[in-house]
Motif scaffolding. Sequence first.
Motif, short mmCIF file in Angstrom:
data_model
loop_
_atom_site.label_atom_id
_atom_site.label_comp_id
_atom_site.label_asym_id
_atom_site.label_seq_id
_atom_site.Cartn_x
_atom_site.Cartn_y
_atom_site.Cartn_z
N LYS A 1 55.86 24.79 -17.27
CA LYS A 1 57.27 24.47 -17.01
C LYS A 1 57.53 24.42 -15.50
O LYS A 1 56.82 25.03 -14.71
N THR B 1 59.83 25.88 -13.83
CA THR B 1 60.83 26.94 -13.70
C THR B 1 60.38 28.04 -12.75
O THR B 1 60.78 29.19 -12.89
N ASN C 1 60.51 31.18 -17.17
CA ASN C 1 60.18 30.97 -18.58
C ASN C 1 59.21 32.03 -19.10
O ASN C 1 59.50 32.71 -20.08
#
Length: 69
Positions: A18, A20, A60
């Motif tokens: 991800k 993130t 995440n």
Amino acid sequence: MKPIKVPRKPRKCPKCGKTTVVKILYGMPTEESLQLAEDGKLVIGGCCITEKNPDWACTNCKVEYIKVK
């Protein structure tokens, strides 16, 4: 778990894939920083600051990263 050593902030998390990965903020948080943390744009790291603190974290999967010099 120990932070993963990286030369710079990862564009995406190597563990979960991800995008993130955000900065970890140390010290007394402000209202603005608390809102950014709630929005997933930074992680509050606490008030104790050392050279061994991680620099970034994935919001995440919670993996932390530390910049190697």
